[in-house]
Design a protein around this motif. Structure first.
Motif, PDB file in Angstrom:
ATOM      1  N   THR A   1       0.840  -1.197   0.000  1.00 59.46           N
ATOM      2  CA  THR A   1       0.000   0.000   0.000  1.00 59.46           C
ATOM      3  C   THR A   1       0.876   1.248   0.000  1.00 59.46           C
ATOM      4  O   THR A   1       1.715   1.426   0.885  1.00 59.46           O
ATOM      5  CB  THR A   1      -0.912   0.024   1.249  1.00 59.46           C
ATOM      6  OG1 THR A   1      -1.716  -1.157   1.272  1.00 59.46           O
ATOM      7  CG2 THR A   1      -1.794   1.257   1.246  1.00 59.46           C
TER       8      THR A   1
ATOM      9  N   SER B   1       1.536   5.196   0.490  1.00 61.94           N
ATOM     10  CA  SER B   1       1.016   6.268   1.343  1.00 61.94           C
ATOM     11  C   SER B   1       0.775   7.535   0.534  1.00 61.94           C
ATOM     12  O   SER B   1       1.499   7.821  -0.428  1.00 61.94           O
ATOM     13  CB  SER B   1       2.005   6.560   2.471  1.00 61.94           C
ATOM     14  OG  SER B   1       1.599   7.683   3.223  1.00 61.94           O
TER      15      SER B   1
ATOM     16  N   GLU C   1      -4.776  10.544  -3.969  1.00 54.64           N
ATOM     17  CA  GLU C   1      -3.748   9.762  -4.654  1.00 54.64           C
ATOM     18  C   GLU C   1      -3.181  10.513  -5.852  1.00 54.64           C
ATOM     19  O   GLU C   1      -1.977  10.454  -6.126  1.00 54.64           O
ATOM     20  CB  GLU C   1      -4.343   8.423  -5.091  1.00 54.64           C
ATOM     21  CG  GLU C   1      -3.312   7.394  -5.493  1.00 54.64           C
ATOM     22  CD  GLU C   1      -3.931   6.013  -5.626  1.00 54.64           C
ATOM     23  OE1 GLU C   1      -3.226   5.028  -5.320  1.00 54.64           O
ATOM     24  OE2 GLU C   1      -5.100   5.917  -6.047  1.00 54.64           O
TER      25      GLU C   1
ATOM     26  N   ARG D   1       6.435   7.817  -3.151  1.00 54.60           N
ATOM     27  CA  ARG D   1       5.514   7.588  -2.036  1.00 54.60           C
ATOM     28  C   ARG D   1       6.024   6.429  -1.182  1.00 54.60           C
ATOM     29  O   ARG D   1       6.514   5.423  -1.716  1.00 54.60           O
ATOM     30  CB  ARG D   1       4.118   7.269  -2.572  1.00 54.60           C
ATOM     31  CG  ARG D   1       3.465   8.429  -3.282  1.00 54.60           C
ATOM     32  CD  ARG D   1       2.264   8.008  -4.112  1.00 54.60           C
ATOM     33  NE  ARG D   1       1.207   7.427  -3.267  1.00 54.60           N
ATOM     34  CZ  ARG D   1       0.090   6.922  -3.761  1.00 54.60           C
ATOM     35  NH1 ARG D   1      -0.119   6.905  -5.078  1.00 54.60           N
ATOM     36  NH2 ARG D   1      -0.828   6.425  -2.946  1.00 54.60           N
TER      37      ARG D   1
ATOM     38  N   ASP E   1       0.063   5.966  10.018  1.00 56.91           N
ATOM     39  CA  ASP E   1      -0.026   6.293   8.594  1.00 56.91           C
ATOM     40  C   ASP E   1      -0.760   5.193   7.827  1.00 56.91           C
ATOM     41  O   ASP E   1      -1.632   5.486   6.996  1.00 56.91           O
ATOM     42  CB  ASP E   1       1.373   6.492   8.007  1.00 56.91           C
ATOM     43  CG  ASP E   1       1.327   6.965   6.564  1.00 56.91           C
ATOM     44  OD1 ASP E   1       0.881   8.101   6.329  1.00 56.91           O
ATOM     45  OD2 ASP E   1       1.718   6.193   5.662  1.00 56.91           O
ATOM     46  N   TYR E   2      -0.440   3.941   8.111  1.00 58.38           N
ATOM     47  CA  TYR E   2      -1.118   2.844   7.420  1.00 58.38           C
ATOM     48  C   TYR E   2      -2.611   2.844   7.725  1.00 58.38           C
ATOM     49  O   TYR E   2      -3.446   2.665   6.836  1.00 58.38           O
ATOM     50  CB  TYR E   2      -0.495   1.501   7.816  1.00 58.38           C
ATOM     51  CG  TYR E   2      -1.211   0.315   7.205  1.00 58.38           C
ATOM     52  CD1 TYR E   2      -1.264   0.149   5.820  1.00 58.38           C
ATOM     53  CD2 TYR E   2      -1.851  -0.630   8.015  1.00 58.38           C
ATOM     54  CE1 TYR E   2      -1.939  -0.940   5.256  1.00 58.38           C
ATOM     55  CE2 TYR E   2      -2.515  -1.710   7.459  1.00 58.38           C
ATOM     56  CZ  TYR E   2      -2.557  -1.856   6.084  1.00 58.38           C
ATOM     57  OH  TYR E   2      -3.233  -2.919   5.519  1.00 58.38           O
TER      58      TYR E   2
ATOM     59  N   GLN F   1      -4.717   5.347   5.580  1.00 60.08           N
ATOM     60  CA  GLN F   1      -4.795   5.272   4.117  1.00 60.08           C
ATOM     61  C   GLN F   1      -6.181   4.840   3.654  1.00 60.08           C
ATOM     62  O   GLN F   1      -6.742   3.868   4.168  1.00 60.08           O
ATOM     63  CB  GLN F   1      -3.741   4.291   3.577  1.00 60.08           C
ATOM     64  CG  GLN F   1      -2.310   4.648   3.907  1.00 60.08           C
ATOM     65  CD  GLN F   1      -1.943   6.069   3.500  1.00 60.08           C
ATOM     66  OE1 GLN F   1      -2.227   6.499   2.383  1.00 60.08           O
ATOM     67  NE2 GLN F   1      -1.296   6.782   4.422  1.00 60.08           N
TER      68      GLN F   1
ATOM     69  N   ARG G   1     -10.108   1.530   5.381  1.00 54.73           N
ATOM     70  CA  ARG G   1      -9.483   2.337   6.425  1.00 54.73           C
ATOM     71  C   ARG G   1     -10.127   2.058   7.780  1.00 54.73           C
ATOM     72  O   ARG G   1      -9.431   1.993   8.798  1.00 54.73           O
ATOM     73  CB  ARG G   1      -9.585   3.829   6.083  1.00 54.73           C
ATOM     74  CG  ARG G   1      -8.999   4.719   7.154  1.00 54.73           C
ATOM     75  CD  ARG G   1      -8.780   6.132   6.693  1.00 54.73           C
ATOM     76  NE  ARG G   1     -10.008   6.803   6.288  1.00 54.73           N
ATOM     77  CZ  ARG G   1     -10.049   8.094   5.946  1.00 54.73           C
ATOM     78  NH1 ARG G   1      -8.944   8.811   5.937  1.00 54.73           N
ATOM     79  NH2 ARG G   1     -11.192   8.646   5.592  1.00 54.73           N
TER      80      ARG G   1
END
Length: 394
Positions: free
Chosen positions: A208, A210, A229, A243, A260-261, A264, A276
């Motif tokens: 994934t 960021s 994005e 990224r 942060d993960y 997303q 999310r």
């Protein structure tokens, strides 16, 4: 699937046996098992050693901002709220949890509750269910998104108490639920909390990229002001800084990476905000497990760090007469492993169409039934009948 435990009074286990076990359990620690339930994205700290330690209890009371639950407006639900029995809750109760996305340079009056969760604790206080409310669902009777309800109440001073009151009223009308307590915390508080823990275990289900962190001179760096994005890819091309990639797999994460993960929404499987929500619930459960580990509980300095980390970025709303420490004891039977994670709208966007016109996002029938089950303390049965709503995040 949630664990099913014998109810109090069930003939599966004699009362005398349960009493002996309870006494044995109490004798194994300084006092009783303490679970501290916080967060929007809520954190649970299971604690044994801190009970009865006056300096720690004093820090709890002194560090956390508290307001009484007059802040939680009655959402006109018919169910009777749980009442404090002495200084603890009697019966089932609900806690509203709001995660506030505040960024560098953002005005205090423009904060939004991009994370909205409801923690339902069962009548016997032996099971906890965590549900997410989609941020893009409309406020009842409005075309405004529910995450803006918090903003509506902030006033000219950016007062979280006003924001919480406004959000509780709108979310209560949406779900039909009453809230006996609530917590507001900003995302910076979550990072500080995880940093105090050191790291937390997280699993990334697919590679994934960021939209918030980029690789600058070989290190991950937060870049603000990027909304989606497309903007993230544009910045990466202009700057030459790719990224940051969250690689698939399970590992210990530092605070910035875990948070942060979990933030997303542009995900490989296209699940968007619902993906999310899953990852935010995963984050909370991981924090709970790590905070409840023996190594943390035995370190008074670490416990004080965690309390300070929470207190700087958190507002807690409680019933009149109930202090923070009283509230923590109400949660004494809870632990991170007991959290059952539930999803809304089957994990997909639910469009509302009226007269052929798109009206925004709504809640599907199963989700409405789930909130009704929570209101009536029937979530255990509901989850058994609808296993598809259970999030099996690690």
């Amino acid at each position: 699937m949630p664990r099913q435990r014998p109810r109090r009074g069930d003939d599966a286990e004699p009362a005398s046996t349960k009493t002996k076990k309870r006494k044995k359990k109490r004798g194994a620690s300084l006092a009783a098992k303490l679970a501290i339930t916080f967060g929007a994205l809520l954190m649970m700290i299971s604690g044994t050693a801190i009970v009865g330690v006056r300096t720690v209890v004093g820090n709890i009371e002194g560090n956390i901002q508290v307001t009484d639950n007059d802040t939680l407006a009655d959402p006109e639900a018919s169910a009777e709220p749980a009442a404090p029995a002495g200084k603890e809750f009697a019966g089932a109760f609900n806690i509203l949890l709001l995660g506030i996305d505040t960024r560098t340079g953002q005005k205090a009056t423009n904060a939004r509750s991009d994370t909205i969760l409801i923690l339902h604790v069962s009548k016997n206080h032996d099971q906890a269910y965590l549900m997410s409310v989609p941020r893009d669902v409309n406020i009842p009777g409005s075309q405004q998104r529910i995450n803006g309800a918090f903003t509506n109440g902030l006033g000219s001073d950016g007062d979280w108490r006003g924001g919480l009151k406004s959000a509780a009223k709108s979310i209560g009308k949406l779900t039909g639920m009453t809230f006996q307590a609530a917590a507001v915390i900003d995302f910076g508080g979550f990072k500080t909390f995880i940093d105090a823990l050191g790291t937390i275990p997280m699993c990334v289900e697919a590679d994934t990229k960021s939209i918030h962190h980029f690789v600058v001179k070989g290190k991950a760096k937060y870049i603000g002001g990027i909304a989606d994005e497309h903007e993230a890819d544009s910045y990466a091309r202009r700057s030459g800084n790719p990224r940051y990639l969250h690689k698939k797999g399970c590992r210990e994460m530092e605070g910035w990476e875990a948070l942060d993960y979990a933030r997303q929404r542009y995900l490989p499987d296209g699940s968007g905000d619902y993906g999310r929500q899953r990852h935010q619930q995963q984050l909370i459960k991981a924090m709970a497990k790590k905070a409840g580990s023996a190594g943390v509980l035995a370190d008074f300095g670490k416990v004080n760090q965690l309390i300070a980390a929470v207190g700087k970025s958190m507002l807690l709303s409680l019933p009149k007469g109930m202090g923070v420490t009283d509230f923590l004891f109400t949660m004494k039977d809870m632990a991170g492993a007991d959290l059952v994670l539930l999803k809304t709208n089957s994990g997909t966007y639910e469009s509302v169409i009226v007269g052929g016109q798109y009206q925004g996002e709504g809640l599907d029938k199963t989700t409405k039934d789930m909130f009704r089950a929570a209101k009536n303390d029937k979530l255990g049965n509901f989850a058994l009948i609808h296993p598809e709503v259970v999030n099996n995040e690690k």
